[in-house]
Design a protein around this motif. Structure first.
Motif, PDB file in Angstrom:
ATOM      1  N   ILE A 230       0.839  -1.202   0.000  1.00 27.90           N
ATOM      2  CA  ILE A 230       0.000   0.000   0.000  1.00 27.90           C
ATOM      3  C   ILE A 230       0.871   1.249   0.000  1.00 27.90           C
TER       4      ILE A 230
ATOM      5  N   VAL B  36      -6.584  -6.004   0.804  1.00 24.21           N
ATOM      6  CA  VAL B  36      -7.395  -5.010   1.499  1.00 24.21           C
ATOM      7  C   VAL B  36      -8.872  -5.301   1.253  1.00 24.21           C
TER       8      VAL B  36
ATOM      9  N   ILE C  95     -11.442  -0.092   4.531  1.00 23.29           N
ATOM     10  CA  ILE C  95     -10.659   0.884   5.282  1.00 23.29           C
ATOM     11  C   ILE C  95     -11.435   1.181   6.562  1.00 23.29           C
TER      12      ILE C  95
END
Length: 86
Positions: free
Chosen positions: A32, A80, A83
């Motif tokens: 990331i 991922v 978030i």
């Protein structure tokens, strides 16, 4: 996921065999970070990747667009799911 580690200068680490590689959360985190630091149209094998930092930081009132692009890059990164906070 497994990814080669980086030194403090952002260069690949060599010389320690498998110890130079990161796994699991550390690998996802480094991936990331690397993707967020990449400039748009700067990677010869993927010209559409990266963030257009020059445009966004060189133009007024682009904070919202900058946040959107950063979130997009994070969410499109391998490993991922969501978030939790930004």
């Amino acid at each position: 996921m497994i990814i080669r580690g980086l030194d403090s200068n952002g260069d690949w680490q060599f010389g320690l065999g498998l110890q130079n590689y990161l796994r699991d959360q550390n690998a996802v985190s480094l991936n990331i970070k690397t993707r967020l630091l990449s400039f748009f149209n700067n990677c010869f094998f993927d010209l559409e990747s990266g963030i257009d930092w020059f445009l966004l930081l060189g133009t007024r009132n682009t904070e919202t667009e900058l946040k959107l692009q950063c979130r997009s890059v994070i969410l499109q990164s391998y490993g991922v799911i969501k978030i939790n906070s930004f």
